[in-house]
Design a protein around this motif. Structure first.
Motif, PDB file in Angstrom:
ATOM      1  N   LEU A  93       0.830  -1.214   0.000  1.00  0.00           N
ATOM      2  CA  LEU A  93       0.000   0.000   0.000  1.00  0.00           C
ATOM      3  C   LEU A  93       0.861   1.259   0.000  1.00  0.00           C
ATOM      4  N   HIS A  94       1.933   1.231   0.762  1.00  0.00           N
ATOM      5  CA  HIS A  94       2.822   2.390   0.809  1.00  0.00           C
ATOM      6  C   HIS A  94       3.550   2.575  -0.531  1.00  0.00           C
ATOM      7  N   ALA A  95       4.092   1.487  -1.070  1.00  0.00           N
ATOM      8  CA  ALA A  95       4.840   1.572  -2.326  1.00  0.00           C
ATOM      9  C   ALA A  95       3.961   2.085  -3.466  1.00  0.00           C
ATOM     10  N   ALA A  96       2.690   1.684  -3.468  1.00  0.00           N
ATOM     11  CA  ALA A  96       1.766   2.098  -4.534  1.00  0.00           C
ATOM     12  C   ALA A  96       1.004   3.378  -4.185  1.00  0.00           C
ATOM     13  N   CYS A  97       1.423   4.056  -3.134  1.00  0.00           N
ATOM     14  CA  CYS A  97       0.825   5.341  -2.731  1.00  0.00           C
ATOM     15  C   CYS A  97      -0.681   5.230  -2.485  1.00  0.00           C
ATOM     16  N   LEU A  98      -1.077   4.166  -1.825  1.00  0.00           N
ATOM     17  CA  LEU A  98      -2.494   3.975  -1.514  1.00  0.00           C
ATOM     18  C   LEU A  98      -2.822   4.208  -0.047  1.00  0.00           C
ATOM     19  N   ASP A  99      -1.820   4.519   0.776  1.00  0.00           N
ATOM     20  CA  ASP A  99      -2.061   4.687   2.215  1.00  0.00           C
ATOM     21  C   ASP A  99      -3.123   5.743   2.509  1.00  0.00           C
ATOM     22  N   GLU A 100      -2.983   6.913   1.883  1.00  0.00           N
ATOM     23  CA  GLU A 100      -3.923   8.010   2.142  1.00  0.00           C
ATOM     24  C   GLU A 100      -5.330   7.652   1.667  1.00  0.00           C
ATOM     25  N   ASP A 101      -5.424   7.010   0.519  1.00  0.00           N
ATOM     26  CA  ASP A 101      -6.732   6.602  -0.005  1.00  0.00           C
ATOM     27  C   ASP A 101      -7.407   5.630   0.963  1.00  0.00           C
ATOM     28  N   LEU A 102      -6.631   4.666   1.430  1.00  0.00           N
ATOM     29  CA  LEU A 102      -7.162   3.647   2.332  1.00  0.00           C
ATOM     30  C   LEU A 102      -7.636   4.277   3.643  1.00  0.00           C
ATOM     31  N   ALA A 103      -6.907   5.259   4.120  1.00  0.00           N
ATOM     32  CA  ALA A 103      -7.280   5.933   5.374  1.00  0.00           C
ATOM     33  C   ALA A 103      -8.629   6.638   5.245  1.00  0.00           C
ATOM     34  N   GLN A 104      -9.008   7.026   4.033  1.00  0.00           N
ATOM     35  CA  GLN A 104     -10.284   7.717   3.819  1.00  0.00           C
ATOM     36  C   GLN A 104     -11.441   6.765   3.554  1.00  0.00           C
ATOM     37  N   MET A 105     -11.142   5.486   3.383  1.00  0.00           N
ATOM     38  CA  MET A 105     -12.196   4.504   3.123  1.00  0.00           C
ATOM     39  C   MET A 105     -12.706   3.954   4.448  1.00  0.00           C
ATOM     40  N   ARG A 106     -14.006   4.081   4.681  1.00  0.00           N
ATOM     41  CA  ARG A 106     -14.585   3.669   5.962  1.00  0.00           C
ATOM     42  C   ARG A 106     -14.262   2.232   6.348  1.00  0.00           C
ATOM     43  N   ALA A 107     -14.329   1.320   5.385  1.00  0.00           N
ATOM     44  CA  ALA A 107     -14.107  -0.093   5.691  1.00  0.00           C
ATOM     45  C   ALA A 107     -12.670  -0.536   5.382  1.00  0.00           C
ATOM     46  N   GLY A 108     -11.791   0.417   5.086  1.00  0.00           N
ATOM     47  CA  GLY A 108     -10.396   0.080   4.813  1.00  0.00           C
ATOM     48  C   GLY A 108     -10.270  -0.919   3.677  1.00  0.00           C
ATOM     49  N   LEU A 109      -9.481  -1.970   3.898  1.00  0.00           N
ATOM     50  CA  LEU A 109      -9.279  -2.988   2.874  1.00  0.00           C
ATOM     51  C   LEU A 109     -10.549  -3.765   2.548  1.00  0.00           C
ATOM     52  N   ASP A 110     -11.533  -3.694   3.428  1.00  0.00           N
ATOM     53  CA  ASP A 110     -12.784  -4.411   3.196  1.00  0.00           C
ATOM     54  C   ASP A 110     -13.824  -3.552   2.474  1.00  0.00           C
ATOM     55  N   THR A 111     -13.395  -2.424   1.942  1.00  0.00           N
ATOM     56  CA  THR A 111     -14.275  -1.548   1.170  1.00  0.00           C
ATOM     57  C   THR A 111     -14.694  -2.229  -0.121  1.00  0.00           C
ATOM     58  N   GLU A 112     -15.994  -2.180  -0.393  1.00  0.00           N
ATOM     59  CA  GLU A 112     -16.517  -2.692  -1.668  1.00  0.00           C
ATOM     60  C   GLU A 112     -16.144  -1.688  -2.756  1.00  0.00           C
ATOM     61  N   ILE A 113     -15.491  -2.164  -3.799  1.00  0.00           N
ATOM     62  CA  ILE A 113     -15.061  -1.247  -4.856  1.00  0.00           C
ATOM     63  C   ILE A 113     -15.915  -1.365  -6.112  1.00  0.00           C
ATOM     64  N   GLY A 114     -16.863  -2.280  -6.105  1.00  0.00           N
ATOM     65  CA  GLY A 114     -17.787  -2.395  -7.228  1.00  0.00           C
ATOM     66  C   GLY A 114     -17.228  -3.178  -8.391  1.00  0.00           C
ATOM     67  N   GLU A 115     -18.109  -3.546  -9.287  1.00  0.00           N
ATOM     68  CA  GLU A 115     -17.731  -4.278 -10.494  1.00  0.00           C
ATOM     69  C   GLU A 115     -16.745  -3.452 -11.309  1.00  0.00           C
ATOM     70  N   ARG A 116     -15.600  -4.038 -11.628  1.00  0.00           N
ATOM     71  CA  ARG A 116     -14.538  -3.376 -12.398  1.00  0.00           C
ATOM     72  C   ARG A 116     -14.064  -2.078 -11.744  1.00  0.00           C
ATOM     73  N   GLY A 117     -14.218  -1.972 -10.428  1.00  0.00           N
ATOM     74  CA  GLY A 117     -13.724  -0.801  -9.704  1.00  0.00           C
ATOM     75  C   GLY A 117     -14.449   0.481 -10.029  1.00  0.00           C
ATOM     76  N   VAL A 118     -15.767   0.399 -10.277  1.00  0.00           N
ATOM     77  CA  VAL A 118     -16.517   1.582 -10.710  1.00  0.00           C
ATOM     78  C   VAL A 118     -16.478   2.724  -9.704  1.00  0.00           C
ATOM     79  N   SER A 119     -16.211   2.431  -8.447  1.00  0.00           N
ATOM     80  CA  SER A 119     -16.188   3.496  -7.448  1.00  0.00           C
ATOM     81  C   SER A 119     -14.803   4.123  -7.284  1.00  0.00           C
TER      82      SER A 119
END
Length: 169
Positions: free
Chosen positions: A22-48
């Motif tokens: 997550l750190h290497a791919a610069c996703l830490d900040e994004d993940l911190a803003q997601m209520r369910a963290g890694l368990d966030t539903e991202i939708g079919e083909r990542g539509v969200s």
């Protein structure tokens, strides 16, 4: 979920594995803003997700797969300049520094960091070497760099900025 997407085919990933990817791919900040963290539903083909988030999720998935050879097809195309610099530092030149990396790019800002550059123009090989070698021995590469610099200067002078994915900032 984001966790299922990232861990595709991998089991028993530890917290260190997740944090590193997550750190290497610069996703830490994004993940911190997601209520369910890694368990966030991202939708079919990542539509969200934004284009930049999708791109960085693919990069994080690759980190978790731990390949010896990484082929990157324009890996910085959907991110803003700040994230681009961080991905170069943390991932391409950091996490993957000991891996073979083949990178196709239209971004010239980081060319000096690559060992060998295969310069193509009009579907033909016009040069092979380091930036220094190409600048010394390839008139086509020299012209290309000059044209790129002139285009960036004109863009700056007219007040136009580089197209970025603003939802990724």
């Amino acid at each position: 979920t984001l966790r299922e997407n990232l861990s595709f085919g991998r089991k028993n990933l530890g917290e260190q594995d997740w944090a590193r990817a997550l750190h290497a791919a610069c996703l830490d900040e994004d993940l911190a803003q997601m209520r369910a963290g890694l368990d966030t539903e991202i939708g079919e083909r990542g539509v969200s997700l934004s284009g930049g988030q999708k791109q960085r999720i693919s990069l994080a998935r690759c980190v978790l797969q731990n390949p010896q050879l990484v082929y990157l097809d324009d890996p910085l195309s959907a991110v803003d300049p700040r994230t681009e610099a961080l991905l170069m530092e943390r991932l391409i030149l950091g996490e993957w520094k000991d891996k073979t990396r083949i990178t196709v790019t239209h971004r010239l800002e980081h060319l000096e960091h690559f060992d060998r550059i295969l310069f193509l123009s009009g579907g033909e090989v016009k040069g092979l070497g380091s930036v220094e070698e190409l600048m010394a021995f390839s008139p086509e590469f020299q012209d290309f760099i000059k044209d790129h610099a002139a285009a960036e200067s004109a863009e700056f002078d007219t007040g136009e900025s580089q197209k970025t994915d603003t939802t990724d900032e």
